[in-house]
Design an enzyme around this catalytic site. Structure first.
Site, short mmCIF file in Angstrom:
data_model
loop_
_atom_site.label_atom_id
_atom_site.label_comp_id
_atom_site.label_asym_id
_atom_site.label_seq_id
_atom_site.Cartn_x
_atom_site.Cartn_y
_atom_site.Cartn_z
N THR A 237 0.83 -1.21 0.00
CA THR A 237 0.00 0.00 0.00
C THR A 237 0.86 1.26 0.00
O THR A 237 0.71 2.13 -0.86
CB THR A 237 -0.90 0.01 1.25
OG1 THR A 237 -1.62 -1.23 1.27
CG2 THR A 237 -1.89 1.15 1.20
N VAL A 238 1.78 1.36 0.97
CA VAL A 238 2.56 2.59 1.09
C VAL A 238 3.56 2.71 -0.07
O VAL A 238 3.68 3.78 -0.69
CB VAL A 238 3.29 2.66 2.45
CG1 VAL A 238 4.13 3.93 2.53
CG2 VAL A 238 2.29 2.62 3.60
N LYS B 55 7.44 1.50 11.37
CA LYS B 55 7.54 1.86 12.79
C LYS B 55 8.17 0.77 13.63
O LYS B 55 8.86 1.05 14.60
CB LYS B 55 6.18 2.24 13.37
CG LYS B 55 5.09 1.30 12.97
CD LYS B 55 3.72 1.96 13.06
CE LYS B 55 2.69 1.11 12.38
NZ LYS B 55 2.64 1.33 10.93
N GLU C 47 9.73 10.08 8.96
CA GLU C 47 8.54 10.91 9.24
C GLU C 47 7.25 10.09 9.16
O GLU C 47 6.33 10.28 9.96
CB GLU C 47 8.50 12.06 8.23
CG GLU C 47 7.32 13.00 8.33
CD GLU C 47 7.27 13.76 9.65
OE1 GLU C 47 8.11 14.63 9.88
OE2 GLU C 47 6.37 13.46 10.47
N GLY D 135 1.24 8.73 10.16
CA GLY D 135 1.01 8.71 8.71
C GLY D 135 1.49 9.99 8.07
O GLY D 135 2.67 10.31 8.12
N ILE E 294 0.79 13.06 8.92
CA ILE E 294 0.91 14.25 9.78
C ILE E 294 2.37 14.59 9.99
O ILE E 294 3.15 13.74 10.42
CB ILE E 294 0.28 13.99 11.17
CG1 ILE E 294 -1.14 13.46 11.04
CG2 ILE E 294 0.30 15.26 12.01
CD1 ILE E 294 -1.73 13.00 12.37
N GLY F 289 -11.98 -1.88 5.81
CA GLY F 289 -10.56 -1.91 5.50
C GLY F 289 -9.71 -1.11 6.48
O GLY F 289 -8.55 -0.81 6.23
N LYS G 210 4.84 3.63 18.16
CA LYS G 210 4.85 5.05 17.79
C LYS G 210 5.22 5.93 18.98
O LYS G 210 6.00 6.88 18.83
CB LYS G 210 3.49 5.44 17.22
CG LYS G 210 3.24 4.78 15.86
CD LYS G 210 1.81 4.95 15.41
CE LYS G 210 1.55 4.24 14.10
NZ LYS G 210 0.09 4.16 13.81
N GLY H 296 -3.18 5.30 5.70
CA GLY H 296 -3.72 5.47 4.35
C GLY H 296 -2.59 5.62 3.37
O GLY H 296 -1.54 6.13 3.68
#
Lengths: 412, 412
Positions: free
Chosen positions: B10-11, B100, B124, B129, B131, B182, B200, B298
């Protein structure tokens, strides 16, 4: 490496305090052997101040001292801040400012000067006080095309609106309370007329969209027209009134930019930003909505943003930080009346039923709002998405209806 | 200059998409003549992918290609992510990760490697995500001593809690809905047991307080024990339950750090953070409270954070970005049971009046809370500031009282 501070007011004295209080970690983070205060420029005399020996009244002491590499400008106002800053940048010194008036009016010129002389002109503290926003926009969001930015950019007006919303306090009483608490100046016009918020949205829009946005090109409306009647109706709509600075990317390489009281639905981060706090929403094409929240003013919050810039200057003495934007054309900002949105309308009517019929036939379905003890001759409603131009014409066409207020309904 | 992406999930695929979508502005912002994708490392075959020609299954293709200066690691998991990242840093390449688990377990080692080889290890996207949080903490807040940090760091659990709070949905139903949408994995344990939030807060605490915080040293409690009864009582308290990761500077150069469901008063920015959104509160000695809010996960939000790091690496090829922390001692984290706070307690009692008398005599004044249809044998109340140690002993001493749940009341 030495630092000078010009202007020993609230922010300037805060900068001196933070530089001293967090001295060791600041030196470490700035990657220098030392980072010390050498001069404070101020016409006034501060007897007994721990830094009494560092005061000077001569700008040239700072300009001509080669050991001073970074100068903090916290004098405020355009003159002589602009002349001093220009001279310092030309001399290759970095300048850090909290002066939003200076950046909003002269940002393009000063950033060009900084570029030409391979030095830094940084202004994190000019928007949102201590909230990190300039740097996140220019760096963290580098991978995004920013589509839109909107913020509660003025703590004084947000405090006044909070008192009106939460305590049912009239505008004048809320303003007086703000003044008593030191949140508003004796002459509050720069805040309540929206000029302060305007300067800040100009800086943010310049940064986000790459061209200088001048305050005089931004439609600016303050909160003096907001009444408790509006607050009550908007509450019934499940929302609150906030003074927002907004800017948005439009077609043909133009943008919209305006400051006005507008409606924010409860549950959003902007709606829950109360009292003197500020919040800035950035909408990017990859990141979605991001909100930065914190104290938008105050001695230490603002000073900490200034000092973060000082540290950044110290780290970038040889290679300047890439920061800047272009000059803008005359017609860069589109007319705010052509930006479509749903609108809230409050109006006085002669005959309620007749008015409602006329509204239905000219504007289609609207959502009527309620407040307790409303007179029989008052109507408040929300109409669907349209421009202010179209809305005004439709409202003018209705006989016996007098508009008392209109507010844009936002999706922030 | 060339970039490689390891892991086309996904990422990783989001990173490739953002690099292509915002290509021109990314190149401009990275101060390079070009910044292009050269390899995608993945074992799977992606027939018809627009970047089909860039796929490789050989890590060495990337490691041995001198034109690749920046590598994105979005494979997830510890192995072989750790071995690959180590090898790349040793070869002088910059590595950007969204992993992470990798940063929380191996951050100190990898940052030391990056330092040794004068290259960058940026992460980052590993927290919050899209932010911007790692960079604001390390740079914008450089002028602050950070005293405390607390955040809603996991979108899945925040969605589940939001459904419980706003829709009165039972935990199992809310989890199922999250899975259907999801927002939760088929095996949701890493989220709902708090392990994801733990990683985190470890990364944030390491950065804020300067020493590596290891996940196994952080007390971690998930949300599986939260019931609709607790939600209802906490609503009566004017608050909501959120899964928080918290870390705080304590005496003697130690810190506290834990993950647990806790109580946040309505009106605060954390309380109004709903659904899959994340929010991180940073409390500094100069800045006060600052909150960063946005989508914590996301494809595109996370990818945009990765790409911002890629741009930063491109800008810092010669001189690395100063980022790092020290190794920590074994007893660096104090026992969470010694951190005082007000607490919410829900208990089953045999005799309500007798229990209330006993509570009054052992714990002094408490605030009783109400929910509709509570059985006669249930009590819920909030007690004043004390440690969990002291509280447990006091509760144990009350005859006929069985604790059903306790939750910390925070001041965020």
């Amino acid at each position: 490496m030495y630092v000078a501070v010009m202007g020993y007011g609230t922010v300037g004295s805060g900068v001196v305090e933070v530089l001293s209080k967090n001295h060791d970690s600041i030196v470490k983070r700035s990657l220098q052997d030392s980072l010390d205060l050498k001069y404070i420029l101020d016409k006034r005399v501060f007897k007994g101040d721990p830094n009494e020996d560092k005061f000077t009244t001569e700008f040239d002491d700072i300009l001509n001292d080669d050991s001073v590499k970074i100068v903090v400008e916290t004098m405020g106002g355009l003159h002589p801040a602009f002349e001093f800053t220009s001279a310092l940048l030309k001399a290759g010194k970095s300048v850090v400012t909290s002066n939003k008036e200076l950046v909003a009016a002269k940002g393009y010129e000063l950033l060009e000067l900084a570029k030409e002389h391979n030095t830094n002109f940084l202004f994190e503290a000019s928007v949102g006080g201590g909230i990190p926003i300039i740097r996140p926009i220019s760096q963290c969001l580098a991978a995004n095309e920013i589509d839109e930015i909107a913020g509660i950019l003025n703590g004084t007006t947000n405090f006044i609106l909070t008192m009106m919303i939460e305590k049912n306090m009239a505008f004048d009483d809320a303003l007086r309370l703000a003044q008593e608490n030191g949140f508003a100046e004796r002459d509050p016009s720069a805040d309540i007329e929206g000029h302060d918020a305007c300067r800040k949205i100009c800086i943010l829009a310049s940064l986000c969209f790459g061209k200088h946005v001048y305050p005089e090109s931004v439609h600016t409306e303050g909160i003096t027209g907001i009444t408790l009647e509006d607050v009550a109706y908007v509450h019934d709509f499940g929302a609150v009134i906030k003074l927002l600075g907004c800017a948005k990317r439009m077609e043909n390489d133009k943008i919209s930019a305006f400051v006005e009281p507008a409606i924010v639905k409860n549950g959003s981060q902007l709606a829950s930003t109360s009292d003197v706090f500020n919040a800035i929403l950035v909408r990017g094409n990859a990141i979605g909505d991001v909100v930065f929240y914190g104290k938008g003013a105050g001695k230490l919050p603002t000073a900490s943003a200034v000092v973060a810039d000082v540290i950044d200057c110290a780290k970038h003495t040889e290679r300047r930080k890439a920061l800047g934007w272009e000059q803008s054309e005359d017609n860069y900002i589109v007319d705010y009346r052509t930006i479509a949105a749903p609108f809230y309308v409050r109006a006085a009517v002669e005959n309620k039923e007749a008015a409602q019929e006329a509204i239905a036939s000219t504007m289609g379905e609207v959502q009527y709002l309620h407040r307790d003890n409303a007179p029989e001759t008052e109507l408040a409603f929300v109409v669907g998405t349209q421009t202010e131009e179209v809305l005004s014409k439709a409202l003018e066409s209705i006989e016996g209806l007098k508009v008392l207020s209109t507010l844009r309904v936002t999706d922030y």
